[in-house]
Every structure is written in structure tokens, then in C-alpha cells.
Design a protein around this motif. Structure first.
Motif, mmCIF file in Angstrom:
data_model
loop_
_atom_site.group_PDB
_atom_site.id
_atom_site.type_symbol
_atom_site.label_atom_id
_atom_site.label_comp_id
_atom_site.label_asym_id
_atom_site.label_seq_id
_atom_site.Cartn_x
_atom_site.Cartn_y
_atom_site.Cartn_z
ATOM 1 N N MET A 1 -52.146 23.943 48.412
ATOM 2 C CA MET A 1 -51.756 25.347 48.334
ATOM 3 C C MET A 1 -50.242 25.512 48.285
ATOM 4 S SD MET A 1 -54.243 27.388 48.007
ATOM 5 C CE MET A 1 -53.478 28.948 48.438
ATOM 6 N N MET A 2 -49.506 24.625 48.958
ATOM 7 C CA MET A 2 -48.050 24.716 48.919
ATOM 8 C C MET A 2 -47.542 24.468 47.511
ATOM 9 S SD MET A 2 -47.071 25.659 51.843
ATOM 10 C CE MET A 2 -45.319 25.378 51.657
ATOM 11 N N ARG A 3 -48.133 23.497 46.815
ATOM 12 C CA ARG A 3 -47.714 23.227 45.442
ATOM 13 C C ARG A 3 -48.114 24.381 44.533
ATOM 14 N NH1 ARG A 3 -48.969 17.478 42.854
ATOM 15 N NH2 ARG A 3 -47.403 16.983 44.441
ATOM 16 N N ALA A 4 -49.291 24.951 44.774
ATOM 17 C CA ALA A 4 -49.734 26.099 43.978
ATOM 18 C C ALA A 4 -48.798 27.285 44.191
ATOM 19 C CB ALA A 4 -51.164 26.478 44.343
ATOM 20 N N ALA A 5 -48.380 27.499 45.445
ATOM 21 C CA ALA A 5 -47.456 28.593 45.736
ATOM 22 C C ALA A 5 -46.116 28.368 45.041
ATOM 23 C CB ALA A 5 -47.251 28.723 47.242
ATOM 24 N N ALA A 6 -45.616 27.138 45.091
ATOM 25 C CA ALA A 6 -44.353 26.829 44.423
ATOM 26 C C ALA A 6 -44.471 27.025 42.918
ATOM 27 C CB ALA A 6 -43.935 25.400 44.739
ATOM 28 N N THR A 7 -45.621 26.647 42.349
ATOM 29 C CA THR A 7 -45.840 26.830 40.915
ATOM 30 C C THR A 7 -45.888 28.305 40.555
ATOM 31 O OG1 THR A 7 -47.073 24.747 40.786
ATOM 32 C CG2 THR A 7 -47.389 26.305 38.994
ATOM 33 N N ALA A 8 -46.529 29.125 41.381
ATOM 34 C CA ALA A 8 -46.591 30.565 41.131
ATOM 35 C C ALA A 8 -45.199 31.187 41.169
ATOM 36 C CB ALA A 8 -47.500 31.237 42.155
ATOM 37 N N PRO A 16 -35.090 28.564 42.237
ATOM 38 C CA PRO A 16 -35.233 27.096 42.216
ATOM 39 C C PRO A 16 -36.059 26.615 43.404
ATOM 40 C CG PRO A 16 -33.085 27.697 43.071
ATOM 41 C CD PRO A 16 -33.751 28.990 42.688
ATOM 42 N N VAL A 17 -37.373 26.631 43.253
ATOM 43 C CA VAL A 17 -38.282 26.274 44.343
ATOM 44 C C VAL A 17 -38.751 24.834 44.158
ATOM 45 C CG1 VAL A 17 -40.417 26.849 45.525
ATOM 46 C CG2 VAL A 17 -39.020 28.655 44.510
ATOM 47 N N PRO A 18 -38.511 23.960 45.121
ATOM 48 C CA PRO A 18 -39.008 22.585 45.008
ATOM 49 C C PRO A 18 -40.490 22.502 45.312
ATOM 50 C CG PRO A 18 -37.891 22.873 47.108
ATOM 51 C CD PRO A 18 -37.721 24.166 46.350
ATOM 52 N N GLY A 19 -41.132 21.477 44.788
ATOM 53 C CA GLY A 19 -42.525 21.214 45.131
ATOM 54 C C GLY A 19 -43.539 21.734 44.148
ATOM 55 N N GLU A 25 -48.416 18.739 32.137
ATOM 56 C CA GLU A 25 -49.737 18.332 32.604
ATOM 57 C C GLU A 25 -49.982 18.813 34.028
ATOM 58 O OE1 GLU A 25 -47.487 16.335 31.274
ATOM 59 O OE2 GLU A 25 -48.379 16.031 29.281
ATOM 60 N N ALA A 26 -48.984 18.631 34.888
ATOM 61 C CA ALA A 26 -49.115 19.081 36.275
ATOM 62 C C ALA A 26 -49.221 20.599 36.347
ATOM 63 C CB ALA A 26 -47.921 18.599 37.098
ATOM 64 N N PHE A 27 -48.493 21.288 35.456
ATOM 65 C CA PHE A 27 -48.550 22.743 35.430
ATOM 66 C C PHE A 27 -49.966 23.220 35.135
ATOM 67 C CE2 PHE A 27 -48.459 26.658 32.921
ATOM 68 C CZ PHE A 27 -47.813 27.507 33.800
ATOM 69 N N LEU A 28 -50.619 22.619 34.142
ATOM 70 C CA LEU A 28 -51.969 23.013 33.784
ATOM 71 C C LEU A 28 -52.960 22.731 34.906
ATOM 72 C CD1 LEU A 28 -52.138 21.875 30.048
ATOM 73 C CD2 LEU A 28 -51.891 24.191 30.936
ATOM 74 N N GLN A 29 -52.696 21.684 35.684
ATOM 75 C CA GLN A 29 -53.565 21.368 36.804
ATOM 76 C C GLN A 29 -53.406 22.362 37.949
ATOM 77 O OE1 GLN A 29 -52.616 17.337 37.841
ATOM 78 N NE2 GLN A 29 -53.749 16.444 36.130
ATOM 79 N N ARG A 36 -54.061 32.688 41.655
ATOM 80 C CA ARG A 36 -54.599 33.436 42.782
ATOM 81 C C ARG A 36 -53.501 33.940 43.716
ATOM 82 N NH1 ARG A 36 -59.576 29.210 44.149
ATOM 83 N NH2 ARG A 36 -60.446 29.213 42.022
ATOM 84 N N LEU A 37 -52.338 33.331 43.613
ATOM 85 C CA LEU A 37 -51.221 33.724 44.472
ATOM 86 C C LEU A 37 -50.249 34.666 43.782
ATOM 87 C CD1 LEU A 37 -50.505 30.215 46.046
ATOM 88 C CD2 LEU A 37 -51.744 32.118 47.083
ATOM 89 N N PHE A 38 -50.521 35.012 42.525
ATOM 90 C CA PHE A 38 -49.616 35.894 41.789
ATOM 91 C C PHE A 38 -49.383 37.228 42.502
ATOM 92 C CE2 PHE A 38 -49.385 34.450 37.073
ATOM 93 C CZ PHE A 38 -48.986 33.196 37.479
ATOM 94 N N PRO A 39 -50.437 37.913 43.022
ATOM 95 C CA PRO A 39 -50.187 39.188 43.703
ATOM 96 C C PRO A 39 -49.274 39.040 44.921
ATOM 97 C CG PRO A 39 -52.490 39.002 43.111
ATOM 98 C CD PRO A 39 -51.882 37.653 42.868
#
Length: 253
Positions: A1-8, A16-19, A25-29, A36-39
Motif C-alpha cells: 500500500m505504501m508503494r501504491a500511495a507513492a505511485t498515486a 518528488p515522492v520516493p518509493g 512495468e512497475a507502474f502498470l503493476q 483506489r487512493l486517488f480520492p
């Protein structure tokens, strides 16, 4: 979830958010979970904009503080939604066929329809915030509208498939959205939505109803005029959602 949050955060802002995802390829994953974290990220953007508004309001009249805060937000997000709205208006105004509209939207130049659409959109949003009556209420509107606008983005991706055979960010992200993801996004956004209800339940009802009506209309419009959704179509929906929510709260002043 931390990586998903950083990606969002990486997707919706220029922070500039690390993680987060560092390769396509990683972005699509990660983007399926990130959607789900966009809102919540939208609410965070609204909170940062509200902080800027409060600080600027200490030294400038409230109306000017609103304009400066919106300019700061555009810098924070890289004008992601503003650019999408301008592109969509250009395509809708100048395209006589789906292919023609998509070609115009892909052009980096902004035409008359794009300038007018973006100008009216920013003016409506700024006017709605100015009508809120002060920085405190405007802060609530910025947070709630930021959340609702990004929730509408997820909803559009969930109900409108991407344009077939078209490459781009919309085609890459669109298949990751579905009804289950939309439900999870709404559930995660519940605390922000509750804030809006506690602040003004009628305004939230108006904003929610307007969002649902817009979604049904937009779904048909996109299929007829573009053949599906694109990154610009989704981004523009986010800005429209923000404007509608802002005006809903302004109507109740």
C-alpha cells in the motif's frame, strides 16, 4: 500500500515522492492499487491548496488569495487536469469525427475552444471558492472537492473502456479500473466525504447527484464522440468534478 500511495502521488502531482513505481512495468503493476487512493490524494492536494490559501489570505484580500492558491495548486499538480480539460474542449469543439477529435486532442497546441473551456472552468471554480465566505469554509470545499473530483476520475475509468487501439496513459491505466476498485476508492474516501456531509449535507447531496448525472451523460458522450475514454477525457472529468462540487457548496451560501 505504501508503494501504491507513492505511485498515486507521483501520478497526480509533481511531488518528488520516493518509493513509487520507477519503471513502466512497475507502474502498470501498481496503478491498479494506486487508483483506489486517488480520492485521498485529491483530498491531500486540496489540503495543501487550503494551506496556501490560508497563508496568502493573511497578507492579501481573500479573492486574490483564492487566485494565488489555485495557481500554486496548478504548479503542484503540473496543471494535469487543466491541460486535460483544454485538450478535451479543443477536440470536442473542432473534431467532426472521433478520429478528428482524437487527432486534435493529441496536438500540444491549445486552440480557441481549449482556452475558453479552461478559462470558464477556472473562473467557475475561483468564483465558487470566493462565494464560500472565507478561508475556513473554502478549505473544507477544497479538500472535499479535490476528493470528489478524483473519485469521479476513477468512476469514468470504471464505466468507460479506453479507445480501442490507442496508445497512451489512458489506455495503460484504464484497464486497471473496475467497479470493485471504485467501491474501495469510495470506502477509503469515506472520512473526507463525512467531512463534507458534516459541513453541509445538502451541498454534498447536490454534488453527489450532479456527479452521478454527469457520469451517465459523459459515458454516452465519450462513446459517441471519441469511441471510449482517453487520459485527457479522464483528467477533464476530474476537473469537472472539482468544479461541480465547488459550485454545490457555493449554492448553499
Amino acid at each position: 500500500m505504501m508503494r501504491a500511495a507513492a505511485t498515486a502521488i507521483q501520478f497526480l502531482t509533481r511531488l518528488p515522492v520516493p518509493g513509487g513505481a520507477v519503471t513502466p512495468e512497475a507502474f502498470l503493476q501498481e496503478i491498479g492499487r494506486a487508483l483506489r487512493l486517488f480520492p485521498l490524494v485529491g483530498a491531500g492536494i486540496g489540503a495543501l491548496t487550503a494551506l496556501a490559501l490560508w497563508l496568502v489570505d493573511l497578507v492579501l484580500p481573500f479573492a486574490l488569495a483564492v487566485l494565488v492558491a489555485l495557481a500554486i495548486e496548478a504548479r503542484l499538480t503540473g496543471a494535469l487536469h487543466e491541460d486535460a480539460l483544454a485538450d478535451l474542449c479543443d477536440g470536442a469543439g473542432g473534431g467532426r469525427s472521433p478520429e478528428d477529435a482524437l487527432r486534435i486532442m493529441k496536438d500540444s497546441r491549445v486552440g480557441a475552444f481549449g482556452v475558453l473551456g479552461l478559462g470558464f472552468g477556472v473562473a467557475l471554480r475561483a468564483g465558487g471558492l470566493m462565494a464560500s465566505g472565507g478561508a475556513a469554509q473554502a478549505a473544507v470545499v477544497l479538500i472535499v472537492a479535490g476528493c470528489l473530483g478524483r473519485l469521479l476520475m476513477v468512476a469514468v475509468m470504471a464505466v468507460v473502456p479506453p479507445v480501442p487501439g490507442r496508445e497512451g496513459l489512458g489506455a495503460a491505466v484504464g484497464p486497471s479500473a473496475n467497479a470493485k476498485g471504485l467501491g474501495v476508492a469510495a470506502l477509503l474516501a469515506a472520512p473526507v466525504l463525512l467531512l463534507g456531509i458534516l459541513s453541509d449535507a445538502r451541498a454534498m447531496a447536490v454534488a453527489g447527484g450532479a456527479g452521478v448525472l454527469f457520469l451517465f451523460w459523459y459515458r454516452g458522450w465519450l462513446r459517441r464522440h471519441l469511441g471510449g475514454s482517453t487520459g485527457d477525457a479522464v483528467g477533464a472529468a476530474g476537473y469537472v468534478g472539482i468544479v461541480m462540487a465547488t459550485l454545490a457548496f457555493a449554492m448553499e451560501r
